[in-house]
Structure formats: C-alpha cells, structure tokens
Design a protein around this motif. Structure first.
Motif, mmCIF file in Angstrom:
data_model
loop_
_atom_site.group_PDB
_atom_site.id
_atom_site.type_symbol
_atom_site.label_atom_id
_atom_site.label_comp_id
_atom_site.label_asym_id
_atom_site.label_seq_id
_atom_site.Cartn_x
_atom_site.Cartn_y
_atom_site.Cartn_z
ATOM 1 N N ARG A 33 0.794 -0.775 0.179
ATOM 2 C CA ARG A 33 -0.472 0.018 -0.319
ATOM 3 C C ARG A 33 0.545 1.040 0.456
ATOM 4 N N GLY A 52 -4.219 0.367 -2.540
ATOM 5 C CA GLY A 52 -3.768 -0.296 -1.853
ATOM 6 C C GLY A 52 -3.075 -1.642 -2.585
ATOM 7 N N THR A 58 -8.450 5.135 -2.509
ATOM 8 C CA THR A 58 -8.990 5.817 -1.576
ATOM 9 C C THR A 58 -8.210 7.682 -2.089
ATOM 10 N N GLU A 103 -6.577 -1.960 9.907
ATOM 11 C CA GLU A 103 -7.376 -1.843 10.328
ATOM 12 C C GLU A 103 -7.488 -0.156 8.233
ATOM 13 N N LYS A 104 -8.815 -0.034 7.953
ATOM 14 C CA LYS A 104 -8.840 0.306 6.813
ATOM 15 C C LYS A 104 -9.274 1.644 7.347
ATOM 16 N N ILE A 107 -6.176 4.682 6.718
ATOM 17 C CA ILE A 107 -5.762 5.069 5.200
ATOM 18 C C ILE A 107 -5.670 5.988 5.284
#
Length: 126
Positions: A33, A52, A58, A103-104, A107
């Motif tokens: 990532r 990612g 994102t 955990e996303k 991000i």
C-alpha cells in the motif's frame, strides 16, 4: 539509499495539470500500500490518495474526480495525476509507504505510514 523520491512538482495556473512521480527503491516494492499526502504552510499533513495491495484506491473528498493515483510495478513508480488544479491544492506533496495498520480506517492517516519521501512542491496560482 533513499527509499522514496518524488518528482514532477511545479507551478501551474488554476485549471492546469501535473503528474507527480514517486520512485521507490527495490527493497520497497509497489505491491504494498502506498499513498500521497500533502502539507501546506501552517497546516497539518493531509491524506490525498491511497492505492492498496489489490489496486483499490481511496481519495480525499477534495480531490475526487480530479486526481488519480496509479502505479507501474515493473518500474517501481507511483504516480499522482492531478487535473483541474485549484489554488487550494498548493502544498508540498509527499509519497508515503510502509503502511503498518491493520484497519482500513487508518488509510490516509499519516501516522500509519512509516516511510516518506522528501516531497515535491506544487504551486497553483489563480
């Protein structure tokens, strides 16, 4: 050795475009990532775009529809295509890697990325 080196910054008029590049060293593969952050004088560093391991992206709401993050795994280069630039996009742009959070929600949270480039300046005039 420098793990991440940004380039492609410059000065443009509002509405113009720039493509930033981030060259990663061989030991830091783009399969991991990676993200772009930016920081304007007097402001905290903010997340701009992330890509990612599976290629999902994102974006910050402020750049959706204008910026595109991509990578060339063969060349080990991360890109940020910036279109329809606005004066508020003016900032030092940093490439970030070595995302360690599970955990996303982390991000585009600067603390989750452990390796950073030196930055490339983007200035957008009105």
């Amino acid at each position: 050795q420098v793990p991440l080196v940004e380039s492609g910054g410059g000065s443009v008029q509002a509405g113009g475009s720039l493509r930033l590049s981030c060259a990663a060293s061989g030991y830091l593969e783009l399969k991991y990532r990676m993200a772009w952050f930016r920081q304007a004088p007097g402001k905290s560093r903010e997340g701009v775009a992330d890509i990612g391991v599976d290629g999902t992206t994102t974006y910050a709401d402020s750049v959706k529809g204008r910026f595109t993050i991509s990578r060339d795994n063969a060349k080990n280069i991360l890109y940020l295509q910036m279109n329809n630039l606005k004066p508020e996009d003016t900032a030092m742009y940093y490439c970030a890697a070595d995302f360690l959070a599970r955990e996303k929600s982390y991000i585009l949270r600067s603390a989750a990325y452990r390796t950073w480039g030196q930055g490339t300046q983007v200035t957008v005039s009105s």
